[in-house]
Design an enzyme around this catalytic site. Structure first.
Site, PDB file in Angstrom:
ATOM      1  N   LYS A  15       0.721  -1.118   0.165  1.00 57.94           N
ATOM      2  CA  LYS A  15       0.004   0.154  -0.042  1.00 57.94           C
ATOM      3  C   LYS A  15       0.805   1.217  -0.139  1.00 57.94           C
ATOM      4  CE  LYS A  15      -1.916  -0.587   3.928  1.00 57.94           C
ATOM      5  NZ  LYS A  15      -1.530  -2.054   4.522  1.00 57.94           N
ATOM      6  N   ARG A  90      -8.893   0.732   9.567  1.00 55.37           N
ATOM      7  CA  ARG A  90      -8.251  -0.764   9.936  1.00 55.37           C
ATOM      8  C   ARG A  90      -9.244  -1.364  10.651  1.00 55.37           C
ATOM      9  NH1 ARG A  90      -2.435   0.642   9.339  1.00 55.37           N
ATOM     10  NH2 ARG A  90      -1.403  -1.393   9.905  1.00 55.37           N
ATOM     11  N   ARG A 128      12.183  -6.325   4.916  1.00 54.25           N
ATOM     12  CA  ARG A 128      12.030  -4.732   4.554  1.00 54.25           C
ATOM     13  C   ARG A 128      13.054  -4.078   5.233  1.00 54.25           C
ATOM     14  NH1 ARG A 128       6.198  -2.191   4.625  1.00 54.25           N
ATOM     15  NH2 ARG A 128       6.324  -2.441   6.820  1.00 54.25           N
ATOM     16  N   ARG A 161      12.680  -1.553  10.670  1.00 50.62           N
ATOM     17  CA  ARG A 161      11.864  -0.973  11.462  1.00 50.62           C
ATOM     18  C   ARG A 161      11.376  -1.788  12.731  1.00 50.62           C
ATOM     19  NH1 ARG A 161       6.626   1.223   8.208  1.00 50.62           N
ATOM     20  NH2 ARG A 161       5.569  -0.449   9.578  1.00 50.62           N
ATOM     21  N   ARG A 172       1.116  -8.265  13.808  1.00 49.11           N
ATOM     22  CA  ARG A 172       0.378  -7.496  12.870  1.00 49.11           C
ATOM     23  C   ARG A 172      -0.636  -8.004  11.882  1.00 49.11           C
ATOM     24  NH1 ARG A 172       5.474  -4.785  10.762  1.00 49.11           N
ATOM     25  NH2 ARG A 172       4.052  -3.642   9.169  1.00 49.11           N
TER      26      ARG A 172
HETATM   27  P1  ADP Z   1       1.702  -1.783   8.128  1.00 46.00           P
HETATM   28  O1  ADP Z   1       0.478  -1.606   7.021  1.00 46.00           O
HETATM   29  O2  ADP Z   1       2.940  -2.266   7.428  1.00 46.00           O
HETATM   30  O3  ADP Z   1       1.356  -2.576   9.060  1.00 46.00           O
HETATM   31  P2  ADP Z   1       1.723   0.756   9.068  1.00 46.00           P
HETATM   32  O4  ADP Z   1       2.598   2.052   8.900  1.00 46.00           O
HETATM   33  O5  ADP Z   1       0.432   1.139   8.332  1.00 46.00           O
HETATM   34  O6  ADP Z   1       2.226  -0.445   8.527  1.00 46.00           O
HETATM   35  O7  ADP Z   1       1.167   0.526  10.548  1.00 46.00           O
HETATM   36  C1  ADP Z   1       2.274   0.543  11.636  1.00 46.00           C
HETATM   37  C2  ADP Z   1       1.481   0.566  12.978  1.00 46.00           C
HETATM   38  O8  ADP Z   1       0.805   1.886  13.074  1.00 46.00           O
HETATM   39  C3  ADP Z   1       0.150  -0.429  13.304  1.00 46.00           C
HETATM   40  O9  ADP Z   1       0.475  -1.885  13.582  1.00 46.00           O
HETATM   41  C4  ADP Z   1      -0.493   0.092  14.147  1.00 46.00           C
HETATM   42  O10 ADP Z   1      -0.024  -0.081  15.514  1.00 46.00           O
HETATM   43  C5  ADP Z   1      -0.166   1.534  13.781  1.00 46.00           C
HETATM   44  N1  ADP Z   1      -1.581   2.080  12.864  1.00 46.00           N
HETATM   45  C6  ADP Z   1      -1.570   2.459  11.770  1.00 46.00           C
HETATM   46  N2  ADP Z   1      -2.703   2.664  11.341  1.00 46.00           N
HETATM   47  C7  ADP Z   1      -3.459   2.464  12.039  1.00 46.00           C
HETATM   48  C8  ADP Z   1      -4.961   2.389  12.121  1.00 46.00           C
HETATM   49  N3  ADP Z   1      -5.834   3.106  11.295  1.00 46.00           N
HETATM   50  N4  ADP Z   1      -5.747   2.084  13.446  1.00 46.00           N
HETATM   51  C9  ADP Z   1      -5.028   1.609  14.415  1.00 46.00           C
HETATM   52  N5  ADP Z   1      -3.542   1.449  14.513  1.00 46.00           N
HETATM   53  C10 ADP Z   1      -2.838   2.133  13.348  1.00 46.00           C
END
Ligand code: ADP
Length: 222
Positions: A15, A90, A128, A161, A172
């Site tokens: 994404k 999410r 990554r 990361r 996750r």
């Molecule tokens: P990825 O999609 O690879 O998991 P992101 O950068 O989108 O990575 O998200 C990293 C972390 O940030 C998630 O595991 C969560 O803890 C938090 N996070 C991001 N977006 C949301 C969301 N919409 N709702 C709740 N937590 C979020």
């Protein structure tokens, strides 16, 4: 017409990569809740301190917190012509919040679901690497830097990361399965525009081509 695109998919589905290519093509901002939250952590402000442990554990930050962040961001002038959401919504609560916000403004969104094989996801996430200075993402398998372990752009040593470590990756992915994947059915039930694209094996550029075609002509692609 406001160009509202929601990129949806598992962690590691690409994404973020798609969003950053797509923003150049649509000329609208890329809004990533993950990036916004990480920025607060880097700033060391109160919100950053509150969410750091949750993010490092790979669990989801509270809905009210992300809903509020996204709303504030969408109110900024650069998002008035459109935006690309990455990593939001999410959860069911977030999706209801967003759809309410869009409906109140008569904005019709387009949800693009990037479908990727589970094994491909795990390989991508464990490989990554990121530049701690400029944020550029690499992958040891599919997109390595020219010199191993070093950023092509600024020569910094690349890092993993915190939430790309294996146990956290599993967490996750589990969060995605239980909280986020069911949203696909939710968007369908609500009759929202949803497009599903197989994103397992295409290059980011080939995928971009398909995503752009879908956005420009959703009726045909649907
Ligand atoms: P990825 O999609 O690879 O998991 P992101 O950068 O989108 O990575 O998200 C990293 C972390 O940030 C998630 O595991 C969560 O803890 C938090 N996070 C991001 N977006 C949301 C969301 N919409 N709702 C709740 N937590 C979020």
């Amino acid at each position: 017409m406001t160009q509202a695109v929601v990129l949806f998919g598992s962690p590691g589905s690409g994404k973020g990569t798609q969003a950053s290519l797509l923003k150049k093509c649509l000329k609208v901002p890329h809004i990533s809740t993950g990036d916004m939250l990480r920025e607060h952590i880097r700033d060391g402000n109160a919100l950053g301190v509150r969410v750091a442990a949750t993010m490092h554990a790979g669990t989801l930050v509270r809905d009210e917190v992300v809903d509020c962040l996204v709303e504030e961001r969408l109110a900024k002038p650069d998002a008035q012509a459109g935006f690309i959401l990455d990593g939001y919504p999410r959860t069911r609560e977030q999706a209801e919040h967003l759809l309410g916000w869009l409906d109140a403004r008569n904005i019709r969104e387009l949800v693009i679901h990037l479908i990727v094989d589970y094994n491909v996801i795990v390989t991508r996430l464990t490989g990554r690497r990121q530049c701690p200075r400029c944020g550029t993402l690499y992958n040891t398998v599919s997109n390595p830097p020219r010199v191993e372990g070093v950023c092509d752009l600024d020569g910094q040593a690349l890092v993993i990361r915190d939430d790309d470590r294996e146990l956290v990756i599993r967490q996750r992915l589990a969060e995605y399965e239980s909280q986020s994947r069911p949203l696909i059915e939710f968007f369908r039930e609500k009759g929202r525009r949803l497009f599903e694209i197989d994103a397992s094996h295409q290059t980011p550029e080939a995928l971009l081509f398909q995503v752009c075609r879908t956005i420009k002509n959703p009726a045909v692609e649907g």
